[in-house]
Design an enzyme around this catalytic site. Structure first.
Site, PDB file in Angstrom:
ATOM      1  CG  HIS A 123      10.752  27.278  32.989  1.00  0.00           C
ATOM      2  ND1 HIS A 123       9.957  26.515  33.819  1.00  0.00           N
ATOM      3  CD2 HIS A 123       9.975  28.332  32.614  1.00  0.00           C
ATOM      4  CE1 HIS A 123       8.773  27.078  33.934  1.00  0.00           C
ATOM      5  NE2 HIS A 123       8.756  28.190  33.207  1.00  0.00           N
ATOM      6  CD  GLU A 124      11.391  31.754  31.070  1.00  0.00           C
ATOM      7  OE1 GLU A 124      10.570  31.884  30.146  1.00  0.00           O
ATOM      8  OE2 GLU A 124      11.069  31.839  32.275  1.00  0.00           O
TER       9      GLU A 124
ATOM     10  CG  HIS B  53       7.667  29.073  28.552  1.00  0.00           C
ATOM     11  ND1 HIS B  53       6.588  28.275  28.804  1.00  0.00           N
ATOM     12  CD2 HIS B  53       8.026  29.630  29.751  1.00  0.00           C
ATOM     13  CE1 HIS B  53       6.305  28.320  30.099  1.00  0.00           C
ATOM     14  NE2 HIS B  53       7.163  29.123  30.693  1.00  0.00           N
TER      15      HIS B  53
ATOM     16  CG  HIS C 280       3.963  27.254  33.421  1.00  0.00           C
ATOM     17  ND1 HIS C 280       3.456  28.513  33.232  1.00  0.00           N
ATOM     18  CD2 HIS C 280       5.311  27.388  33.456  1.00  0.00           C
ATOM     19  CE1 HIS C 280       4.451  29.367  33.159  1.00  0.00           C
ATOM     20  NE2 HIS C 280       5.586  28.719  33.286  1.00  0.00           N
TER      21      HIS C 280
HETATM   22 ZN   LIG Z   1       7.342  29.520  32.669  1.00  0.00          ZN
END
Ligand SMILES: [Zn+2]
Length: 262
Positions: free
Chosen positions: A159-160, A163, A169
């Site tokens: 997830h990170e 980014h 998101h």
């Molecule tokens: Zn996030």
């Protein structure tokens, strides 16, 4: 308070998911902090863009601005150099968790995470306060925090790093209200901003539909102050599936399209 909420539950994994291991166990994900959308740090330029602009209406969650993307090498691979801050006592087992998660992205895309030698732009993984990342390649050293106390769980490194690759998101998607109901009554007003819809001028879903199984979608309890649902998919089959810790097929497709992997 730690910027983490631990979400334990059993997930059913469909064929839609790319994962390195058979899944039948409890999983967790939680990245709910005090930054932009919870866990994203923005440069001044990005802040000006995202917080001060008013956009049209479209379907977008990944940076359209190529200046924030990582570069390709001559073999067509997108190279993201990274280091792990050795002063911060990551255990070998924890480093293995991180590396395994990065491998999952690599297997599904043309993105490659390489140990930094002398590259100017790189990600430094730190044991910071909470789980968070900058958005895209911002130039020079950029930190990505994987708090040893909670972030080294399945899906959070993925997830990170997504980014860091330039995506925000899924639930901040401009048309998300067509797919999920936000229960404002269960969210403290100071956290409303985490549910802002992004200006579509700057983000793109790259031709993929709204993705309830995205690793970039928060789970039902995200930012709930009372334990009641904060996000409820209109398709009730997904109520326990949002907040997935697995890279979805469309997560990979969006990355491949954003970085022209084909
Ligand atoms: Zn996030």
């Amino acid at each position: 308070m730690k910027n983490l909420i631990l979400l334990l539950g059993f997930l059913i994994v469909s064929n839609n998911h790319i994962t390195s291991s058979p899944i039948s166990a409890s999983v967790s994900i939680g990245i709910f902090g005090d930054k932009y959308q919870g866990d994203i740090k923005l440069t001044k330029v990005q802040e000006d863009i995202l917080l001060n602009s008013s956009g049209n209406q479209s379907v977008k969650t990944g940076w359209t601005w190529e200046g924030f993307r990582w570069h390709k090498n001559s073999n067509g691979l997108v190279i993201v150099p990274y280091t792990i801050n050795n002063d911060q006592e990551f255990a070998e087992r924890e480093i293995e968790i991180v590396e395994k998660e990065l491998t999952i992205i690599e297997h599904a895309t043309c993105i490659r995470f390489v140990k930094r030698k002398d590259e100017e732009d790189y990600v430094e993984i730190i044991n910071g306060n909470g789980c968070w990342s900058w958005l895209g390649r911002i130039g020079g050293r950029q930190e990505l925090s994987l708090d040893r106390n909670g972030c080294l769980q399945q899906g959070i490194t993925i997830h990170e790093f997504i980014h860091a690759l330039g995506y925000d998101h899924m639930h901040n998607h401009f048309y998300r209200d067509d797919y999920v109901k936000i229960h404002w009554e269960n969210i403290a007003p100071e956290n409303y901003a985490n549910f802002d819809r992004v200006d579509p001028q700057w983000f793109d879903n790259f031709g993929t539909p709204y993705d309830l199984m995205s690793v970039m979608h928060y789970p039902r309890w995200a930012f709930s102050f009372n334990g009641e649902d904060a996000i409820e998919p209109f398709d009730s089959n997904y109520i326990d599936k949002i907040g997935s810790p697995y890279l979805s097929t469309d997560d990979a497709l969006r990355l491949n399209r954003m970085y022209n992997c084909y």
